[in-house]
Design a protein around this motif. Structure first.
Motif, PDB file in Angstrom:
ATOM      1  N   ASP A  11       0.795  -1.231   0.000  1.00  0.00           N
ATOM      2  CA  ASP A  11       0.000   0.000   0.000  1.00  0.00           C
ATOM      3  C   ASP A  11       0.828   1.282   0.000  1.00  0.00           C
ATOM      4  N   ASN A  12       1.998   1.276   0.621  1.00  0.00           N
ATOM      5  CA  ASN A  12       2.781   2.501   0.760  1.00  0.00           C
ATOM      6  C   ASN A  12       3.937   2.596  -0.238  1.00  0.00           C
ATOM      7  N   VAL A  13       3.889   1.783  -1.292  1.00  0.00           N
ATOM      8  CA  VAL A  13       4.966   1.771  -2.284  1.00  0.00           C
ATOM      9  C   VAL A  13       4.421   2.299  -3.604  1.00  0.00           C
ATOM     10  N   ASP A  14       5.021   3.375  -4.149  1.00  0.00           N
ATOM     11  CA  ASP A  14       4.507   3.940  -5.398  1.00  0.00           C
ATOM     12  C   ASP A  14       5.384   3.600  -6.604  1.00  0.00           C
ATOM     13  N   ARG A  36       2.943   9.729  -7.845  1.00  0.00           N
ATOM     14  CA  ARG A  36       3.646  10.452  -6.783  1.00  0.00           C
ATOM     15  C   ARG A  36       3.295  11.936  -6.864  1.00  0.00           C
TER      16      ARG A  36
END
Length: 307
Positions: free
Chosen positions: A184-187, A306
């Motif tokens: 979830d926190n990786v773009d 981002r």
């Protein structure tokens, strides 16, 4: 030919009318511009062992991987292709799960059989399909310092990924324990996971290769253990030493999308990425000491997810 290579974060930006290669991989777009492009290929491959130099008509033998340095470059290229493949398919992290499959070692011996590795994986993915229906997957194999293997799988579901209890996932795998994580926190999932596959904890690396002096560098990562923060040190690219020559380190399902590559002017490329954030850029300068010819290659990465 002796090439001198210099890397700089000061980018040699192309002119608006210069041609740029645009590689689209999901939310990430790479722009690449080479100042001098050689569009002539002087090699025609005949088979795995022979090729013809069409300038002279000579029949020559191909040079296969013979040493660790050559193999590491091959693995780096494979990881770069894997990064692009992941980013082309992981566009919504809520639809994905990252699963690590490990082997139990009841007799204390590591599982080193790469043929068995892929056979076990094929059985696992068939059982998973029977239980959870349709999904795509990308799997990458990771060698350990002990000689054993881990498999890292990205499961890509058509909608929000289902909750799969870890004991159930381990039962479906059937060869050892599993770890399932969200992304979830990786773009930039491709960069994140390929760095994970390439880098290695410093202590493990130097225990396996005490005589190796050259590395790509050391990186420090802050982690939290039992509520306390600590620093873990990794050798960049350290795990590349463990991959055997000519090993196919990743596979994907047939429905996975491939990166889209096109060519356009710098002006059109800038318009294409105008709503994305520039996340990385560098220029590579090449100089041939024998001929005096110079070249430069500029890379820029833009991320639409981002802010």
């Amino acid at each position: 030919m002796i090439l001198k290579k210099t890397v700089s974060n000061k980018v040699d930006k192309p002119f608006l009318n210069e041609q740029v290669r645009v590689k689209e991989t999901g939310n990430v777009i790479e722009l690449m511009c080479m100042k001098h492009v050689n569009r002539t290929c002087f090699i025609r491959k005949l088979d795995n062992d022979h090729y013809i130099d069409i300038r002279t008509g000579e029949l020559k033998e191909a040079n296969h991987i013979e040493n660790r340095s050559q193999n590491m470059n091959s693995v780096r290229n494979s990881l770069a292709r894997l990064r692009d493949l992941i980013n082309a398919n992981v566009v919504n992290v809520l639809n994905c799960r990252w699963v690590t499959l490990t082997y139990a070692q009841p007799d204390g011996k590591p599982m080193t059989d790469t043929v068995r590795l892929y056979k076990d994986y094929e059985h696992y993915i068939k059982r998973l399909h029977r239980r959870y229906g349709s999904f795509e997957y990308i799997v990458a194999m990771e060698p350990q310092g002990s000689g054993s293997w881990h498999a890292h799988v990205i499961l890509i579901f058509p909608s929000k990924a289902p909750y799969i209890p870890n004991d159930e996932m381990s039962s479906i795998w059937g060869q050892g324990f599993t770890v399932t994580k969200r992304l979830d926190n990786v773009d930039n999932v491709g960069a994140y996971l390929t760095a994970y596959l390439g880098d290695m904890e410093m202590e493990e690396f130097f225990h396996s290769f005490p005589s190796v002096r050259y590395t790509d560098g050391i990186k420090e990562v802050e982690i939290e253990v039992n509520g306390q923060k600590k620093i873990k040190r990794y050798v960049k690219g350290g795990r590349l030493y463990f991959y055997p020559p000519n090993f196919n380190l990743y596979r994907c399902s047939r429905g996975c999308k491939k990166p889209v590559v096109s060519y356009m002017t710098e002006k059109r490329a800038e318009e294409k990425v105008s709503s994305a954030k520039l996340t990385f850029q560098r220029s590579v300068y090449l100089e041939d000491d024998e001929t005096g010819k110079n070249n430069s290659i500029t890379y820029r990465y833009y991320n639409f997810s981002r802010k």
